[in-house]
Enzyme design. Structure first.
Site, mmCIF file in Angstrom:
data_model
loop_
_atom_site.group_PDB
_atom_site.id
_atom_site.type_symbol
_atom_site.label_atom_id
_atom_site.label_comp_id
_atom_site.label_asym_id
_atom_site.label_seq_id
_atom_site.Cartn_x
_atom_site.Cartn_y
_atom_site.Cartn_z
ATOM 1 N N ASN A 25 0.858 -1.175 0.000
ATOM 2 C CA ASN A 25 0.000 0.000 0.000
ATOM 3 C C ASN A 25 0.901 1.234 0.000
ATOM 4 O OD1 ASN A 25 -1.712 2.136 0.437
ATOM 5 N ND2 ASN A 25 -2.619 1.333 2.313
ATOM 6 N N PRO A 26 0.983 1.959 -1.114
ATOM 7 C CA PRO A 26 1.924 3.072 -1.183
ATOM 8 C C PRO A 26 1.607 4.214 -0.231
ATOM 9 C CG PRO A 26 0.451 3.100 -3.080
ATOM 10 C CD PRO A 26 0.209 1.805 -2.347
ATOM 11 N N GLY A 29 1.248 4.392 6.368
ATOM 12 C CA GLY A 29 2.300 5.022 7.147
ATOM 13 C C GLY A 29 2.821 6.287 6.515
ATOM 14 N N GLY A 83 -0.493 -1.372 6.432
ATOM 15 C CA GLY A 83 -1.158 -1.372 7.721
ATOM 16 C C GLY A 83 -2.260 -2.398 7.808
ATOM 17 N N ASP A 84 -3.050 -2.301 8.887
ATOM 18 C CA ASP A 84 -4.110 -3.279 9.117
ATOM 19 C C ASP A 84 -5.164 -3.262 8.019
ATOM 20 O OD1 ASP A 84 -3.150 -4.338 11.625
ATOM 21 O OD2 ASP A 84 -3.685 -2.420 12.522
ATOM 22 N N GLY A 85 -5.423 -2.091 7.432
ATOM 23 C CA GLY A 85 -6.392 -2.026 6.348
ATOM 24 C C GLY A 85 -5.951 -2.813 5.135
ATOM 25 N N ASP A 236 -9.122 -19.605 19.993
ATOM 26 C CA ASP A 236 -10.009 -20.283 20.932
ATOM 27 C C ASP A 236 -11.408 -20.523 20.370
ATOM 28 O OD1 ASP A 236 -11.116 -17.753 20.979
ATOM 29 O OD2 ASP A 236 -10.916 -17.446 23.139
ATOM 30 N N LEU A 238 -13.722 -18.368 19.715
ATOM 31 C CA LEU A 238 -14.716 -17.480 20.311
ATOM 32 C C LEU A 238 -14.373 -16.021 20.023
ATOM 33 C CD1 LEU A 238 -15.006 -19.136 23.833
ATOM 34 C CD2 LEU A 238 -16.734 -19.243 22.026
ATOM 35 N N ASP A 296 -10.959 -0.427 9.142
ATOM 36 C CA ASP A 296 -11.603 -0.043 7.890
ATOM 37 C C ASP A 296 -13.111 -0.235 7.946
ATOM 38 O OD1 ASP A 296 -9.255 0.704 6.726
ATOM 39 O OD2 ASP A 296 -9.388 -0.683 5.035
#
Length: 319
Positions: A25-26, A29, A83-85, A236, A238, A296
């Site tokens: 992802n350019p 950050g 990142g997480d997205g 787990d 859950l 997101d």
């Protein structure tokens, strides 16, 4: 090879990686992902790994490229630099395929990296973890909207005040990191009041008191280390659910402070639950109310959120 965990029955293993796809992802950050991607690529070259570089012009294009490279059988692993997205985008195509997912954390929150003890400040070290090829299977969350559309997530789905904050965060370009969430919280908090929700758990418990927020965790943190589900376990089967009920602004502020230091369960207005599936509805006056996951936008409410055991496959540091 595959090693079986005696308690949780989640496979672990090691894949010899000769070819991998690296999607970047350019913008993650604030451009740091481009530099991280170059450093990671040099490590892969030094380790004798062929790299197929992927960079879509938009999210749909990136997903198409990921889908194609997974389906044509050329790669031993998929790696994400961002990142997480961006990780969430990759999960939509990678989940359940058996292809392991490696991560070079280079985003704002990096909660996947935090959860799996990945090097978050050293792209070279993160690339070496990927090149080593050790993987673990994990649970993933899955969200379904009223039309039957589905999306995967790896960390936490949120609704309520935190999703309103996420709306705000996604409109901001400054500051960086967790401070962006802090500022968005302050801005929204000044005008916030509790929200009418109905949450139906899979054991038929119904939570219908007004809430401040609800978080559905496959992992412990979101927003750059905010421990909203501090006891969640990604292996787990859950979801951990944290609900902050109706409260005064002072008590709500104390609850938010406790999110940062991991003492949320000590707050009177906080309730926690565990389940495999929940239906989440906003029951108040018409207004946008969205579900977010991995930082997101996912879908407008109502949605059904559930955990799918052992469908995730991440490359992680060897224990």
């Amino acid at each position: 090879m595959t090693v079986q965990d005696k308690d949780l029955n989640y496979p672990l293993g090691n894949t010899k990686i000769e070819t991998l796809a690296l999607v970047t992802n350019p913008h993650a950050g604030h451009g740091a992902s481009q530099a991280a991607s170059r450093k990671a690529s040099r490590v892969f070259a030094d380790r004798g790994i062929d790299v197929i570089a992927l960079q879509g012009s938009n999210p749909d294009d990136a997903r198409k490229l990921i889908r194609e490279v997974i389906s044509d059988g050329r790669i031993d692993a998929l790696a994400v630099c961002g990142g997480d997205g961006m990780i969430n985008l990759a999960l939509q195509e990678q989940a359940g395929t058996g292809i392991p997912l490696g991560i070079v954390p280079a985003g704002t929150g990096n909660d996947h990296g935090r959860e799996y003890n990945l090097p978050r400040d050293d792209a070279k070290e993160a690339a070496n973890v990927i090149a080593d090829g050790f993987w673990t299977t994990t649970d993933l969350g899955r969200i379904t909207d009223v039309q039957g559309n589905q999306k995967w997530f790896g960390t936490i789905m949120c609704a309520g005040f935190d999703s309103i904050v996420s709306d705000r965060v996604n409109q901001m370009s400054w500051p960086h990191g967790r401070n962006r969430y802090n500022l968005a919280i302050v801005r929204e908090f000044l005008a916030f009041h509790s929200l009418p929700f109905k949450i139906t758990l899979d054991d038929d418990r119904v939570l219908d008191d007004p809430i401040t927020l609800a978080a559905f965790g496959n992992t412990r943190s979101y927003g750059g280390g905010m421990k909203i589900c501090p006891t969640a376990n990604h292996s787990d089967g859950l979801l951990d659910i944290t609900v902050i009920g109706k409260s005064s602004r002072i008590k709500a502020a104390l609850a938010f402070k406790s999110v940062f230091d991991g003492t949320l369960n000590e707050i009177e207005e906080v309730s926690t639950y565990r389940c495999r599936k929940a239906h989440v509805e906003y029951t108040g006056p018409a207004r946008p109310m969205n579900a977010y996951a991995d930082g997101d936008f996912m879908f407008p409410l109502p949605v059904t959120v559930e955990v799918v055991p052992s469908v995730g496959k991440y490359i992680v540091p060897r224990p």
